[in-house]
Design a protein around this motif. Structure first.
Motif, PDB file in Angstrom:
ATOM      1  N   ALA A   1       0.804  -1.129  -0.030  1.00 62.85           N
ATOM      2  CA  ALA A   1       0.117   0.207   0.203  1.00 62.85           C
ATOM      3  C   ALA A   1       0.953   1.202   0.043  1.00 62.85           C
ATOM      4  O   ALA A   1       0.465   2.302  -0.904  1.00 62.85           O
ATOM      5  N   LEU A   2       1.817   1.184   0.762  1.00 63.53           N
ATOM      6  CA  LEU A   2       2.828   2.371   0.925  1.00 63.53           C
ATOM      7  C   LEU A   2       3.501   2.557  -0.567  1.00 63.53           C
ATOM      8  O   LEU A   2       3.734   3.714  -1.014  1.00 63.53           O
ATOM      9  N   ALA A   3       3.961   1.383  -1.038  1.00 63.60           N
ATOM     10  CA  ALA A   3       4.602   1.349  -2.386  1.00 63.60           C
ATOM     11  C   ALA A   3       3.492   2.115  -3.472  1.00 63.60           C
ATOM     12  O   ALA A   3       4.036   2.717  -4.144  1.00 63.60           O
ATOM     13  N   ARG A   4       2.315   1.683  -3.371  1.00 63.68           N
ATOM     14  CA  ARG A   4       1.339   2.127  -4.506  1.00 63.68           C
ATOM     15  C   ARG A   4       1.097   3.381  -4.279  1.00 63.68           C
ATOM     16  O   ARG A   4       1.051   4.269  -5.198  1.00 63.68           O
ATOM     17  N   ASP A   5       1.048   4.131  -2.803  1.00 59.47           N
ATOM     18  CA  ASP A   5       0.888   5.538  -2.759  1.00 59.47           C
ATOM     19  C   ASP A   5       2.073   6.129  -3.431  1.00 59.47           C
ATOM     20  O   ASP A   5       1.796   7.350  -3.910  1.00 59.47           O
ATOM     21  N   LYS A   6       3.537   5.704  -3.106  1.00 59.00           N
ATOM     22  CA  LYS A   6       4.361   6.604  -3.392  1.00 59.00           C
ATOM     23  C   LYS A   6       4.288   6.547  -5.277  1.00 59.00           C
ATOM     24  O   LYS A   6       4.563   7.664  -5.837  1.00 59.00           O
ATOM     25  N   VAL A   7       3.926   5.589  -5.768  1.00 56.78           N
ATOM     26  CA  VAL A   7       3.915   5.402  -7.235  1.00 56.78           C
ATOM     27  C   VAL A   7       2.881   6.506  -7.605  1.00 56.78           C
ATOM     28  O   VAL A   7       3.054   7.112  -8.584  1.00 56.78           O
ATOM     29  N   GLN A   8       1.587   6.306  -7.074  1.00 58.54           N
ATOM     30  CA  GLN A   8       0.658   7.004  -7.315  1.00 58.54           C
ATOM     31  C   GLN A   8       0.983   8.690  -7.107  1.00 58.54           C
ATOM     32  O   GLN A   8       0.613   9.464  -8.262  1.00 58.54           O
ATOM     33  N   THR A   9       1.816   9.139  -6.116  1.00 62.70           N
ATOM     34  CA  THR A   9       2.128  10.461  -5.980  1.00 62.70           C
ATOM     35  C   THR A   9       2.890  10.863  -7.275  1.00 62.70           C
ATOM     36  O   THR A   9       2.963  11.859  -7.765  1.00 62.70           O
ATOM     37  N   LEU A  10       4.088   9.945  -7.468  1.00 65.64           N
ATOM     38  CA  LEU A  10       4.906  10.467  -8.333  1.00 65.64           C
ATOM     39  C   LEU A  10       4.276  10.631  -9.799  1.00 65.64           C
ATOM     40  O   LEU A  10       4.591  11.293 -10.769  1.00 65.64           O
ATOM     41  N   LYS A  11       3.374   9.431 -10.086  1.00 63.14           N
ATOM     42  CA  LYS A  11       2.648   9.363 -11.350  1.00 63.14           C
ATOM     43  C   LYS A  11       1.767  10.936 -11.435  1.00 63.14           C
ATOM     44  O   LYS A  11       1.801  11.570 -12.452  1.00 63.14           O
ATOM     45  N   GLU A  12       1.208  11.327 -10.241  1.00 64.09           N
ATOM     46  CA  GLU A  12       0.317  12.557 -10.583  1.00 64.09           C
ATOM     47  C   GLU A  12       1.308  13.834 -10.501  1.00 64.09           C
ATOM     48  O   GLU A  12       0.918  14.679 -11.183  1.00 64.09           O
ATOM     49  N   GLN A  13       2.555  13.625 -10.318  1.00 63.30           N
ATOM     50  CA  GLN A  13       3.808  14.561 -10.432  1.00 63.30           C
ATOM     51  C   GLN A  13       4.241  14.798 -12.097  1.00 63.30           C
ATOM     52  O   GLN A  13       4.884  15.349 -12.199  1.00 63.30           O
TER      53      GLN A  13
ATOM     54  N   ALA B   1      11.460  -2.688  -9.512  1.00 61.53           N
ATOM     55  CA  ALA B   1      11.125  -3.012 -10.922  1.00 61.53           C
ATOM     56  C   ALA B   1      10.126  -2.550 -11.547  1.00 61.53           C
ATOM     57  O   ALA B   1       9.080  -1.960 -10.999  1.00 61.53           O
ATOM     58  N   GLU B   2      10.454  -2.263 -13.015  1.00 59.05           N
ATOM     59  CA  GLU B   2       9.581  -1.451 -13.678  1.00 59.05           C
ATOM     60  C   GLU B   2       7.990  -2.262 -13.678  1.00 59.05           C
ATOM     61  O   GLU B   2       6.945  -1.591 -13.613  1.00 59.05           O
ATOM     62  N   SER B   3       8.141  -3.697 -13.687  1.00 58.16           N
ATOM     63  CA  SER B   3       6.953  -4.488 -13.589  1.00 58.16           C
ATOM     64  C   SER B   3       5.998  -4.114 -12.075  1.00 58.16           C
ATOM     65  O   SER B   3       5.047  -4.021 -12.257  1.00 58.16           O
ATOM     66  N   THR B   4       6.811  -3.797 -11.166  1.00 56.18           N
ATOM     67  CA  THR B   4       6.218  -3.427 -10.008  1.00 56.18           C
ATOM     68  C   THR B   4       5.462  -2.171  -9.999  1.00 56.18           C
ATOM     69  O   THR B   4       4.325  -1.922  -9.516  1.00 56.18           O
ATOM     70  N   VAL B   5       6.100  -0.998 -10.716  1.00 52.59           N
ATOM     71  CA  VAL B   5       5.666   0.216 -10.915  1.00 52.59           C
ATOM     72  C   VAL B   5       4.435   0.038 -11.614  1.00 52.59           C
ATOM     73  O   VAL B   5       3.340   0.615 -11.330  1.00 52.59           O
ATOM     74  N   ARG B   6       4.478  -0.593 -12.803  1.00 57.73           N
ATOM     75  CA  ARG B   6       3.447  -0.880 -13.951  1.00 57.73           C
ATOM     76  C   ARG B   6       2.034  -1.343 -12.813  1.00 57.73           C
ATOM     77  O   ARG B   6       0.835  -0.889 -13.152  1.00 57.73           O
ATOM     78  N   ARG B   7       2.296  -2.375 -11.925  1.00 62.70           N
ATOM     79  CA  ARG B   7       1.187  -2.917 -11.452  1.00 62.70           C
ATOM     80  C   ARG B   7       0.610  -1.648 -10.402  1.00 62.70           C
ATOM     81  O   ARG B   7      -0.618  -1.658 -10.459  1.00 62.70           O
ATOM     82  N   HIS B   8       1.471  -0.960  -9.596  1.00 64.70           N
ATOM     83  CA  HIS B   8       0.811   0.017  -8.821  1.00 64.70           C
ATOM     84  C   HIS B   8       0.346   1.393  -9.739  1.00 64.70           C
ATOM     85  O   HIS B   8      -0.514   1.956  -9.096  1.00 64.70           O
ATOM     86  N   TRP B   9       0.861   1.332 -10.839  1.00 68.87           N
ATOM     87  CA  TRP B   9       0.435   2.494 -11.798  1.00 68.87           C
ATOM     88  C   TRP B   9      -1.034   2.603 -12.121  1.00 68.87           C
ATOM     89  O   TRP B   9      -1.675   3.377 -12.116  1.00 68.87           O
ATOM     90  N   HIS B  10      -1.580   1.211 -12.256  1.00 73.23           N
ATOM     91  CA  HIS B  10      -2.969   1.100 -12.563  1.00 73.23           C
ATOM     92  C   HIS B  10      -3.852   0.769 -11.485  1.00 73.23           C
ATOM     93  O   HIS B  10      -5.050   0.608 -11.730  1.00 73.23           O
ATOM     94  N   ARG B  11      -3.128   0.915 -10.293  1.00 72.84           N
ATOM     95  CA  ARG B  11      -4.060   0.707  -9.235  1.00 72.84           C
ATOM     96  C   ARG B  11      -4.446   1.947  -8.351  1.00 72.84           C
ATOM     97  O   ARG B  11      -3.317   2.611  -8.259  1.00 72.84           O
ATOM     98  N   SER B  12      -5.465   2.243  -7.959  1.00 75.88           N
ATOM     99  CA  SER B  12      -5.613   3.282  -7.029  1.00 75.88           C
ATOM    100  C   SER B  12      -6.376   2.888  -5.749  1.00 75.88           C
ATOM    101  O   SER B  12      -6.655   2.009  -5.577  1.00 75.88           O
ATOM    102  N   GLY B  13      -5.814   4.028  -4.756  1.00 70.81           N
ATOM    103  CA  GLY B  13      -5.943   3.771  -3.278  1.00 70.81           C
ATOM    104  C   GLY B  13      -6.677   2.812  -3.089  1.00 70.81           C
ATOM    105  O   GLY B  13      -7.078   1.982  -1.891  1.00 70.81           O
TER     106      GLY B  13
END
Length: 151
Positions: A113-125, A139-151
């Motif tokens: 959840a913490l990783a997802r929040d960090k990814v979403q914050t940077l995505k919004e920036q 890993a980029e695959s981990t970022v992709r997974r969190h990229w498409h998920r929201s809170g």
């Protein structure tokens, strides 16, 4: 003296002292089960101890104090005094125990959840997935997974 024999003796003492028959204690227990307990042929379950105590109009701790007293060749008063001291020494004498288990998420769920929040914050920036992966050391695959998920 075994606990089973001590329980049998305490139960018989209480039942006869109250002028009750084994049938009077049977509730969801059968009369034959009560008889087996009183004759030391079986040990009661915790549920059975509670039920027998209820039938005797006695707190289960009082019943068990008599059982321990019989087993240890002491008085119920001595046993209760020892129990009180034991609980006091553990700072538990005046503590109410919560019955509900506190639900805590698994550490991996919290970390994700913490990783997802960090990814979403940077995505919004406005950062790209590759930039986020480098910045967070993921890993980029981990970022992709969190990229498409929201809170």
């Amino acid at each position: 003296m075994s606990v089973r024999i001590a329980f049998a003796a305490a139960l018989r003492l209480l039942r006869t002292g109250c002028g009750l028959k084994q049938d009077d204690l049977s509730g969801s227990l059968t009369q034959s089960h009560v008889s087996q307990i009183e004759n030391g042929k079986t040990s009661p379950s915790l549920e059975a101890i509670i039920e027998l105590s209820d039938a005797l109009k006695l707190h289960p701790v009082a019943l068990m104090a008599l059982v321990c007293a019989a087993q240890e060749k002491r008085t119920a008063s001595d046993v209760l005094e020892i129990a009180e001291k034991d609980l006091q020494s553990k700072s538990l004498l005046k503590v109410a125990i919560a019955l509900e288990k506190e639900e805590r998420p698994h550490p991996r769920v919290t970390a994700a959840a913490l990783a997802r929040d960090k990814v979403q914050t940077l995505k919004e920036q406005g950062h790209s997935q590759a930039q986020i992966a480098r910045e967070l050391g993921m890993a980029e695959s981990t970022v992709r997974r969190h990229w498409h998920r929201s809170g």
